[in-house]
Design an enzyme around this catalytic site. Sequence first.
Site, PDB file in Angstrom:
ATOM      1  N   PRO A  88       1.369  -1.431  -0.445  1.00 26.22           N
ATOM      2  CA  PRO A  88      -0.170  -0.392  -0.110  1.00 26.22           C
ATOM      3  C   PRO A  88       1.188   1.677  -0.213  1.00 26.22           C
ATOM      4  CG  PRO A  88      -0.420  -1.291   1.710  1.00 26.22           C
ATOM      5  CD  PRO A  88       0.556  -2.083   1.296  1.00 26.22           C
ATOM      6  N   GLU A 115       1.845  -8.631   8.610  1.00 26.21           N
ATOM      7  CA  GLU A 115       1.404  -6.766   8.567  1.00 26.21           C
ATOM      8  C   GLU A 115       2.490  -6.244   7.119  1.00 26.21           C
ATOM      9  OE1 GLU A 115      -1.443  -7.580  10.661  1.00 26.21           O
ATOM     10  OE2 GLU A 115      -0.632  -5.571  10.218  1.00 26.21           O
ATOM     11  N   ARG A 153      -1.049  -7.647 -21.035  1.00 24.38           N
ATOM     12  CA  ARG A 153      -1.272  -7.288 -22.490  1.00 24.38           C
ATOM     13  C   ARG A 153      -1.113  -6.396 -22.944  1.00 24.38           C
ATOM     14  NH1 ARG A 153      -4.958  -3.758 -21.808  1.00 24.38           N
ATOM     15  NH2 ARG A 153      -6.869  -4.326 -22.880  1.00 24.38           N
ATOM     16  N   ASP A 168      -7.538   1.179 -25.951  1.00 25.35           N
ATOM     17  CA  ASP A 168      -7.975   1.301 -24.115  1.00 25.35           C
ATOM     18  C   ASP A 168      -8.230   2.547 -23.184  1.00 25.35           C
ATOM     19  OD1 ASP A 168      -5.886  -1.429 -22.892  1.00 25.35           O
ATOM     20  OD2 ASP A 168      -7.489  -1.430 -24.029  1.00 25.35           O
TER      21      ASP A 168
HETATM   22  C1  4FV Z   1      -1.518  -4.013  -1.538  1.00 28.87           C
HETATM   23  C2  4FV Z   1      -2.166  -2.822  -2.238  1.00 28.87           C
HETATM   24  C3  4FV Z   1      -1.695  -4.558  -0.167  1.00 28.87           C
HETATM   25  C4  4FV Z   1      -0.587  -5.185   2.592  1.00 28.87           C
HETATM   26  C5  4FV Z   1       0.520  -6.561   3.396  1.00 28.87           C
HETATM   27  C6  4FV Z   1      -0.233  -7.710   1.905  1.00 28.87           C
HETATM   28  C7  4FV Z   1      -0.672  -6.315   1.910  1.00 28.87           C
HETATM   29  C8  4FV Z   1       0.343  -7.699   2.856  1.00 28.87           C
HETATM   30  N1  4FV Z   1      -0.143  -4.250  -2.190  1.00 28.87           N
HETATM   31  N2  4FV Z   1      -1.437  -2.921  -3.356  1.00 28.87           N
HETATM   32  N3  4FV Z   1      -2.545  -2.014  -1.493  1.00 28.87           N
HETATM   33  N4  4FV Z   1      -0.604  -5.385   0.750  1.00 28.87           N
HETATM   34  O1  4FV Z   1      -2.455  -4.227   0.880  1.00 28.87           O
HETATM   35  O2  4FV Z   1      -0.318  -4.103  -2.936  1.00 28.87           O
HETATM   36  O3  4FV Z   1       1.346  -8.068   3.175  1.00 28.87           O
END
Ligand code: 4FV
Length: 262
Positions: A88, A115, A153, A168
């Site tokens: 994130p 986490e 793609r 697209d």
């Molecule tokens: C995430 C997202 C995401 C966070 C902790 C996996 C999680 C756990 N990855 N975009 N939004 N990952 O939430 O890519 O490890």
Amino acid sequence: MQIAVLTIFPNMFDLFWDHGIVRRAIAGGQVRSETFDIRAFTEDRHHVTDDRPYGGGCGMVMKPEPLARAITAAKAHIEGAVTVLMSPQGDKLSQQTAEGLARQRGLIFICGRYEGVDARIARCHVDYELSIGDYVLSGGELAAMVAMDAVIRLLPGVLGGAESAACDSFSNGLLEHGHYTRPREFEGRAVPEVLLSGDHQAIAHWRQRMSLGETFLRRPDLLEQRPLDDRERTILQEWSQALERILKHQSAHRPDPLSGRQ
Ligand code: 4FV
């Protein structure tokens, strides 16, 4: 393009590799894919990949050692690969970032769980952090699949003749116009006449107006971010003049206080 995925759930990708455009890209040789089970890079007999966080707090953290070994192994398989941690905290995935990733020779996607991964992996073993959106998933696997689908793609030769990434959504920074197919009439609603006209210029103009309209109504932010071409500017000016006229005449519709009419 060579793609590797590092995960503690490699089977989650079995169906992903085996369907649709991704399957075709692998069969066509545009993509060579590999999954690495992070557990295979542990050295304890319980293949532990997580541990408690220093400083306390809830949840577990992915241990750095198995991840570092897995990344090293994947890099040995893919010359000049870019390592991408799904998290994130990463840059937000967009058509532009997908186009950038599609230009790489190799990609190694690291899927976190718990986490997240030990911060020293993110800082020292990762080239790029990528997020699919501002929400928290239980793992990076689905995020990696989203990113890979958007990238694969775009690879040359993956989309067949009829398909083209060029039309697209977002490829020109606008939302796409509506698409219609047979039957001409469905639930009493007909396909727009212009699409049946065979007049390709009129169809292109109609689609451009619909695309501009959809983008203006749903994602005006996209219009503010990109330069307009002459035709688009003309169309928006026409609409703004029409809006002016409508608003100007509104005064004519204001109820006459003396008429007693509401
Ligand atoms: C995430 C997202 C995401 C966070 C902790 C996996 C999680 C756990 N990855 N975009 N939004 N990952 O939430 O890519 O490890």
